[in-house]
Enzyme design. Structure first.
Site, PDB file in Angstrom:
ATOM      1  NE  ARG A 181      20.899 -13.286 -56.262  1.00 54.48           N
ATOM      2  CZ  ARG A 181      21.841 -12.334 -56.154  1.00 54.48           C
ATOM      3  NH1 ARG A 181      23.061 -12.518 -56.636  1.00 54.48           N
ATOM      4  NH2 ARG A 181      21.591 -11.216 -55.531  1.00 54.48           N
ATOM      5  CB  SER A 232      14.543 -11.737 -54.407  1.00 54.45           C
ATOM      6  OG  SER A 232      14.756 -10.532 -53.711  1.00 54.45           O
ATOM      7  CD  GLU A 302      17.398 -14.712 -56.318  1.00 56.55           C
ATOM      8  OE1 GLU A 302      17.145 -13.607 -56.850  1.00 56.55           O
ATOM      9  OE2 GLU A 302      17.935 -14.815 -55.200  1.00 56.55           O
TER      10      GLU A 302
HETATM   11  C1  LIG Z   1      14.621 -13.555 -45.829  1.00 53.01           C
HETATM   12  C2  LIG Z   1      15.488 -13.994 -46.976  1.00 53.01           C
HETATM   13  C3  LIG Z   1      16.405 -13.117 -47.530  1.00 53.01           C
HETATM   14  C4  LIG Z   1      17.223 -13.514 -48.587  1.00 53.01           C
HETATM   15  N1  LIG Z   1      18.113 -12.624 -49.093  1.00 53.01           N
HETATM   16  C5  LIG Z   1      18.915 -12.997 -50.102  1.00 53.01           C
HETATM   17  C6  LIG Z   1      19.882 -12.080 -50.643  1.00 53.01           C
HETATM   18  O1  LIG Z   1      20.024 -10.954 -50.199  1.00 53.01           O
HETATM   19  N2  LIG Z   1      20.636 -12.495 -51.675  1.00 53.01           N
HETATM   20  C7  LIG Z   1      20.528 -13.749 -52.207  1.00 53.01           C
HETATM   21  O2  LIG Z   1      21.263 -14.068 -53.148  1.00 53.01           O
HETATM   22  N3  LIG Z   1      19.629 -14.632 -51.709  1.00 53.01           N
HETATM   23  C8  LIG Z   1      18.834 -14.298 -50.675  1.00 53.01           C
HETATM   24  N4  LIG Z   1      17.924 -15.197 -50.181  1.00 53.01           N
HETATM   25  C9  LIG Z   1      17.795 -16.534 -50.793  1.00 53.01           C
HETATM   26  C10 LIG Z   1      18.655 -17.634 -50.156  1.00 53.01           C
HETATM   27  O3  LIG Z   1      18.949 -17.328 -48.808  1.00 53.01           O
HETATM   28  C11 LIG Z   1      19.951 -17.835 -50.938  1.00 53.01           C
HETATM   29  O4  LIG Z   1      19.677 -18.238 -52.269  1.00 53.01           O
HETATM   30  C12 LIG Z   1      20.872 -18.881 -50.287  1.00 53.01           C
HETATM   31  O5  LIG Z   1      22.060 -18.932 -51.023  1.00 53.01           O
HETATM   32  C13 LIG Z   1      20.258 -20.271 -50.244  1.00 53.01           C
HETATM   33  O6  LIG Z   1      21.075 -21.097 -49.420  1.00 53.01           O
HETATM   34  P1  LIG Z   1      20.476 -22.418 -48.770  1.00 53.01           P
HETATM   35  O7  LIG Z   1      21.534 -23.083 -47.990  1.00 53.01           O
HETATM   36  O8  LIG Z   1      19.236 -22.092 -48.017  1.00 53.01           O
HETATM   37  O9  LIG Z   1      20.146 -23.245 -50.072  1.00 53.01           O
HETATM   38  P2  LIG Z   1      18.860 -24.154 -50.341  1.00 53.01           P
HETATM   39  O10 LIG Z   1      17.651 -23.287 -50.426  1.00 53.01           O
HETATM   40  O11 LIG Z   1      18.839 -25.283 -49.404  1.00 53.01           O
HETATM   41  O12 LIG Z   1      19.199 -24.666 -51.809  1.00 53.01           O
HETATM   42  C14 LIG Z   1      19.197 -23.747 -52.902  1.00 53.01           C
HETATM   43  C15 LIG Z   1      19.831 -24.425 -54.114  1.00 53.01           C
HETATM   44  O13 LIG Z   1      21.203 -24.665 -53.823  1.00 53.01           O
HETATM   45  C16 LIG Z   1      21.499 -26.058 -53.966  1.00 53.01           C
HETATM   46  N5  LIG Z   1      22.487 -26.424 -52.944  1.00 53.01           N
HETATM   47  C17 LIG Z   1      22.387 -26.277 -51.601  1.00 53.01           C
HETATM   48  N6  LIG Z   1      23.517 -26.713 -50.996  1.00 53.01           N
HETATM   49  C18 LIG Z   1      24.320 -27.150 -51.998  1.00 53.01           C
HETATM   50  C19 LIG Z   1      25.630 -27.734 -52.018  1.00 53.01           C
HETATM   51  N7  LIG Z   1      26.331 -27.950 -50.904  1.00 53.01           N
HETATM   52  N8  LIG Z   1      26.157 -28.057 -53.219  1.00 53.01           N
HETATM   53  C20 LIG Z   1      25.473 -27.844 -54.357  1.00 53.01           C
HETATM   54  N9  LIG Z   1      24.231 -27.313 -54.406  1.00 53.01           N
HETATM   55  C21 LIG Z   1      23.678 -26.964 -53.236  1.00 53.01           C
HETATM   56  C22 LIG Z   1      20.183 -26.781 -53.747  1.00 53.01           C
HETATM   57  O14 LIG Z   1      20.191 -28.054 -54.358  1.00 53.01           O
HETATM   58  C23 LIG Z   1      19.210 -25.803 -54.401  1.00 53.01           C
HETATM   59  O15 LIG Z   1      19.200 -25.971 -55.807  1.00 53.01           O
HETATM   60  C24 LIG Z   1      17.104 -14.825 -49.114  1.00 53.01           C
HETATM   61  C25 LIG Z   1      16.190 -15.726 -48.543  1.00 53.01           C
HETATM   62  C26 LIG Z   1      15.388 -15.319 -47.484  1.00 53.01           C
HETATM   63  C27 LIG Z   1      14.429 -16.312 -46.869  1.00 53.01           C
END
Ligand SMILES: Cc1cc2nc3c(=O)[nH]c(=O)nc-3n(C[C@H](O)[C@H](O)[C@H](O)COP(=O)(O)OP(=O)(O)OC[C@H]3O[C@@H](n4cnc5c(N)ncnc54)[C@H](O)[C@@H]3O)c2cc1C
Length: 311
Positions: A181, A232, A302
């Site tokens: 992560r 998480s 995280e």
């Molecule tokens: C029900 C549920 C289950 C989940 N299960 C998992 C799992 O199994 N494993 C896991 O790792 N995570 C999990 N997550 C967390 C989350 O889905 C991940 O961390 C995912 O990668 C976030 O992507 P996002 O597009 O929503 O990012 P956002 O939440 O929009 O952003 C997260 C971070 O990434 C940065 N970011 C976003 N896009 C970019 C870009 N294009 N360039 C640079 N930085 C960027 C943002 O600035 C921020 O700091 C879960 C979340 C939920 C709600």
């Protein structure tokens, strides 16, 4: 440049130039984050496509804070809101195709589930785990998201990044410090992920589709998907699980305001209806403190927490 001038900039940038995206002001970030809580962003820009994103970046005044946001599934915006501009990359940058060399080219706005299904359709395996991560590829690259023994960056051949000058770079894994992560560019540049080339293994797509089904069922059985959450909350400490420690400390069901440690999965905090970002952040701090006192282990969040607290 003061706030009024910045406001004027984002209006006039759209009126007078070739920009084709959607700009908005005073945007409630609870609508764009999976916790459905939090404050307002001063400005948001959703580019029409990659070219438009580059044009927008070239026109942004120096000093304007920029935040990339995908599906907001790992993000808490404090109740006092976010000064600056959100680059909304979900719902755009959705290019996805197979390259001649068999790799998959995907833009930053592509959701994990779409990527997993695209790979299965093309008889590729190794992308199944993306199906249950409700984020965009950009967010998954930023977090090195992963589950069930797989991580995003294990699949990366190259990434395409953009910076605030609107320049594009193609980078390899050697340019980054990559861990659990954790992803950081070795040179301290402000860049965002625009796209990536990912490598998977040739295999029967039906097997991948079955795996996708099984993984989705596993999630439904173990995660509180009926209430807003951000997955998480804490990273797992080496050799242990944050959920196990939180449960052992008797924190399941612990509530502050509308935020509650899930009864179903102790490393999830759910919004029971009207949680503020402060409720969620206070509960994160409380869980961290109780676990530290009772076990001596410091849990590290995280989830990303940004913006200002209400004063
Ligand atoms: C029900 C549920 C289950 C989940 N299960 C998992 C799992 O199994 N494993 C896991 O790792 N995570 C999990 N997550 C967390 C989350 O889905 C991940 O961390 C995912 O990668 C976030 O992507 P996002 O597009 O929503 O990012 P956002 O939440 O929009 O952003 C997260 C971070 O990434 C940065 N970011 C976003 N896009 C970019 C870009 N294009 N360039 C640079 N930085 C960027 C943002 O600035 C921020 O700091 C879960 C979340 C939920 C709600």
């Amino acid at each position: 440049m003061n706030m009024t001038e910045l406001q004027h900039f984002s209006d006039s940038a759209l009126r007078g130039t070739q920009l084709r995206g959607t700009a908005s002001h005073d945007v409630p970030m609870r609508k764009y984050t999976s916790w459905r809580a939090g404050g307002t962003a001063d400005r948001m820009y959703q580019p029409a496509d990659m070219e438009d994103l580059l044009a927008f970046l070239r026109s942004v005044p120096d000093g304007e804070p920029l935040y990339a946001v995908g599906l907001g599934s790992n993000l808490l915006v404090r109740d006092g809101g976010l000064r600056g501009t959100v680059l909304m990359l979900h719902g755009t940058l959705s290019g996805l195709h197979l390259e001649l060399d068999g790799s998959v080219y995907a833009e930053a706005g592509v959701p994990g589930a779409k990527l997993a299904r695209f790979a299965a359709t093309h008889n590729l395996c190794g992308a199944e785990f993306f199906v249950g991560i409700p984020g965009t590829l950009g967010g998954m690259l930023a977090m090195n998201a992963g589950c069930y023994g797989s991580e995003t960056w294990e699949r990366v051949l190259r990434v395409q990044t953009v910076n605030r000058k609107g320049e594009v770079h193609v980078r390899t894994t050697a340019d980054y410090e990559i861990g659990y992560r954790h992803v950081a560019l070795r040179e301290a540049n402000e860049e965002w992920f625009g796209a990536a080339w990912l490598q998977f293994t040739k295999r029967d797509g039906e097997a991948a589709r079955q795996e996708i089904k099984a993984l989705l069922n596993k999630r439904i059985a173990t995660q509180p998907l009926n209430l807003p959450n951000a997955g998480s909350v804490f990273r797992n400490p080496p050799g242990d699980h944050a959920a196990r420690l939180i449960q052992e400390c008797g924190l399941k069901g612990k509530q502050i305001g509308g935020a509650q440690v899930s009864e179903k999965h102790a490393n999830f905090i759910v919004n029971t209806g009207a949680a503020t970002a402060a409720d969620i952040e206070n509960l994160i701090n409380e869980v961290q403190e109780v676990v530290r006192q009772k076990t001596g282990i410091k849990l590290h969040p995280e989830v990303r927490i940004i913006g200002k607290k209400l004063v």
